[in-house]
Design an enzyme around this catalytic site. Sequence first.
Site, short mmCIF file in Angstrom:
data_model
loop_
_atom_site.label_atom_id
_atom_site.label_comp_id
_atom_site.label_asym_id
_atom_site.label_seq_id
_atom_site.Cartn_x
_atom_site.Cartn_y
_atom_site.Cartn_z
N LYS A 33 41.60 3.78 -50.69
CA LYS A 33 41.07 2.33 -50.09
C LYS A 33 40.29 1.33 -51.17
O LYS A 33 39.68 0.63 -50.78
CB LYS A 33 40.47 2.39 -48.82
CG LYS A 33 41.42 3.21 -47.61
CD LYS A 33 42.75 2.13 -47.38
CE LYS A 33 43.59 2.92 -46.10
NZ LYS A 33 44.64 1.94 -45.95
N ARG A 34 40.54 2.01 -52.39
CA ARG A 34 39.76 1.33 -53.44
C ARG A 34 38.12 0.98 -53.21
O ARG A 34 37.41 0.11 -53.54
CB ARG A 34 40.15 -0.12 -53.83
CG ARG A 34 41.76 -0.30 -54.03
CD ARG A 34 42.11 0.88 -55.07
NE ARG A 34 43.56 0.64 -55.39
CZ ARG A 34 44.66 1.50 -55.13
NH1 ARG A 34 44.32 2.52 -54.36
NH2 ARG A 34 45.80 1.30 -55.36
N ALA A 70 36.34 -2.29 -53.46
CA ALA A 70 36.91 -3.48 -52.96
C ALA A 70 36.21 -4.31 -52.00
O ALA A 70 36.75 -5.18 -51.36
CB ALA A 70 38.29 -3.03 -52.71
N GLY A 117 31.60 -7.38 -51.02
CA GLY A 117 30.59 -6.43 -50.90
C GLY A 117 30.29 -5.40 -51.89
O GLY A 117 29.27 -4.74 -52.03
N GLU A 120 28.05 -7.02 -54.03
CA GLU A 120 26.47 -7.12 -53.43
C GLU A 120 25.96 -5.73 -53.55
O GLU A 120 24.76 -5.71 -53.94
CB GLU A 120 26.98 -7.16 -51.81
CG GLU A 120 27.23 -8.65 -51.82
CD GLU A 120 27.37 -9.19 -50.14
OE1 GLU A 120 26.46 -9.83 -49.75
OE2 GLU A 120 28.23 -8.81 -49.45
N GLU A 140 35.50 -14.17 -50.67
CA GLU A 140 35.13 -14.15 -49.02
C GLU A 140 35.66 -15.56 -48.53
O GLU A 140 36.13 -15.86 -47.39
CB GLU A 140 33.61 -14.29 -48.75
CG GLU A 140 32.87 -12.97 -48.78
CD GLU A 140 32.59 -12.14 -50.15
OE1 GLU A 140 32.96 -12.77 -51.15
OE2 GLU A 140 31.95 -11.29 -50.00
C1 1HE Z 1 41.41 -2.41 -48.63
C2 1HE Z 1 40.30 -3.13 -49.20
C3 1HE Z 1 39.52 -3.75 -48.28
C4 1HE Z 1 41.94 -2.65 -50.51
N1 1HE Z 1 39.58 -3.70 -47.03
N2 1HE Z 1 41.41 -1.97 -47.15
N3 1HE Z 1 37.41 -7.48 -50.28
C5 1HE Z 1 38.59 -8.15 -50.65
O1 1HE Z 1 39.04 -9.08 -50.31
C6 1HE Z 1 39.50 -7.58 -51.67
C7 1HE Z 1 40.71 -6.97 -51.13
N4 1HE Z 1 41.37 -5.84 -52.34
C8 1HE Z 1 41.98 -6.15 -53.44
O2 1HE Z 1 42.15 -7.26 -53.81
C9 1HE Z 1 42.99 -5.15 -54.05
O3 1HE Z 1 43.19 -4.14 -52.93
C10 1HE Z 1 42.14 -4.50 -55.33
C11 1HE Z 1 42.28 -5.78 -56.43
C12 1HE Z 1 40.65 -4.11 -54.92
C13 1HE Z 1 43.08 -3.45 -55.84
O4 1HE Z 1 44.60 -3.72 -55.98
P1 1HE Z 1 45.56 -2.46 -55.82
O5 1HE Z 1 46.80 -3.21 -56.27
O6 1HE Z 1 44.97 -1.44 -57.13
O7 1HE Z 1 45.48 -1.86 -54.45
P2 1HE Z 1 45.99 -2.34 -53.22
O8 1HE Z 1 47.47 -2.00 -53.03
O9 1HE Z 1 45.68 -3.91 -52.76
O10 1HE Z 1 44.88 -1.47 -52.11
C14 1HE Z 1 45.37 -0.02 -51.69
C15 1HE Z 1 44.99 0.09 -50.37
O11 1HE Z 1 43.54 -0.30 -50.37
C16 1HE Z 1 45.76 -0.68 -49.59
O12 1HE Z 1 45.80 -0.01 -48.20
P3 1HE Z 1 47.22 0.84 -48.01
O13 1HE Z 1 46.94 1.36 -46.77
O14 1HE Z 1 48.31 -0.23 -47.94
O15 1HE Z 1 47.44 1.69 -49.16
C17 1HE Z 1 44.68 -2.04 -49.03
O16 1HE Z 1 44.96 -2.24 -47.91
C18 1HE Z 1 43.32 -1.01 -49.07
N5 1HE Z 1 42.33 -2.05 -49.39
N6 1HE Z 1 40.90 -3.42 -50.35
C19 1HE Z 1 40.22 -2.51 -46.47
N7 1HE Z 1 38.63 -4.60 -48.92
C20 1HE Z 1 28.99 -7.71 -46.06
S1 1HE Z 1 30.39 -8.85 -46.20
C21 1HE Z 1 31.22 -8.38 -47.51
C22 1HE Z 1 32.33 -9.31 -47.59
C23 1HE Z 1 33.60 -8.88 -48.65
O17 1HE Z 1 33.38 -7.73 -49.15
S2 1HE Z 1 34.78 -9.75 -48.66
C24 1HE Z 1 35.91 -9.13 -49.85
C25 1HE Z 1 36.78 -7.99 -49.34
#
Ligand code: 1HE
Length: 266
Positions: A33-34, A70, A117, A120, A140
């Site tokens: 889940k990265r 991530a 995060g 962060e 975000e």
């Molecule tokens: C996740 C998350 C996550 C991946 N929560 N499950 N963060 C984001 O908006 C970033 C979202 N993630 C991405 O943009 C991409 O996943 C990555 C660029 C980090 C990596 O891409 P990639 O192609 O290597 O991986 P993927 O296929 O997108 O993800 C692999 C799996 O991880 C996939 O799940 P699967 O069951 O389909 O295999 C994704 O859904 C899962 N995954 N990122 C949940 N963040 C205290 S407030 C803080 C506020 C924030 O942090 S907002 C930013 C949130």
Amino acid sequence: MNPEPLLAGVLPPTVAVARHGSVAVLTLDRPDKRNALGDDMVLGIERFFAELPDDIGAVVITASGDHFCAGLDLAEMTDRDTLSGLRHSRMWHRAFEAIEFGPVPVVAALKGAVIGGGLELASATHVRVAERSTFYALPEGQRGIFVGGGGSVRLPRLIGVARMADLMLTGRRYDAEEGLSAGLSQYVVEDGTGLQVALELAGRIAGNAPQTNFAVIQALPRIAEAGPREGYLMESMMAAIAQGTDDAKRRMQEFLDGRAAKVTDR
Ligand code: 1HE
């Protein structure tokens, strides 16, 4: 040096920890889940810093897989109401405060995604080493949320409000070099070498006098935020406390006797 286990059985499986001599290494261990941060991981980080043994002199935070983190686990967010959102954010604050103002300096080994995060978390550490693969983003705005892990306090101090606003408003990504020049990391290193470099830096840090490390992580940021009049006084008091220790006297005497390392370009 081979790592030894540390705090066995008290942390969730998504947070792995090991000891390399006087350096403790915390690994975010959810690569499928990265390394998205669920509540268990955030609480695990807080517990790790609360229970760090006294003989640990520095910590490295690293991650399994190709990405550091991530950000927030978005799957845990979808049915959170306002009050539980407030509590959730305060939990992150507690955990990351335990890093920034914890017992010892913390070095982060960054790679791949350092997002939301995850950024962060990285910004609560004291020294950040970024592999060339590192990229930073604050998506975000695209998710309809705001930073909640201390990012609006810590990140402007590192990169300024204007850069943070740009990252949040436009969805822009910084690569490792851009992050270096903006102030998100202090080092950029080749891919695959981040943990090794972080361990070397942490080993050096652990070899410093503990009273100096204490002053750098506890006094320095507070002095920097204080007014100059209070800052100068705090500096004098911290300097007097540090130089009054037996350890400082021994270290200065070792230099005067020609038994301590000179300042060299390491
Ligand atoms: C996740 C998350 C996550 C991946 N929560 N499950 N963060 C984001 O908006 C970033 C979202 N993630 C991405 O943009 C991409 O996943 C990555 C660029 C980090 C990596 O891409 P990639 O192609 O290597 O991986 P993927 O296929 O997108 O993800 C692999 C799996 O991880 C996939 O799940 P699967 O069951 O389909 O295999 C994704 O859904 C899962 N995954 N990122 C949940 N963040 C205290 S407030 C803080 C506020 C924030 O942090 S907002 C930013 C949130």
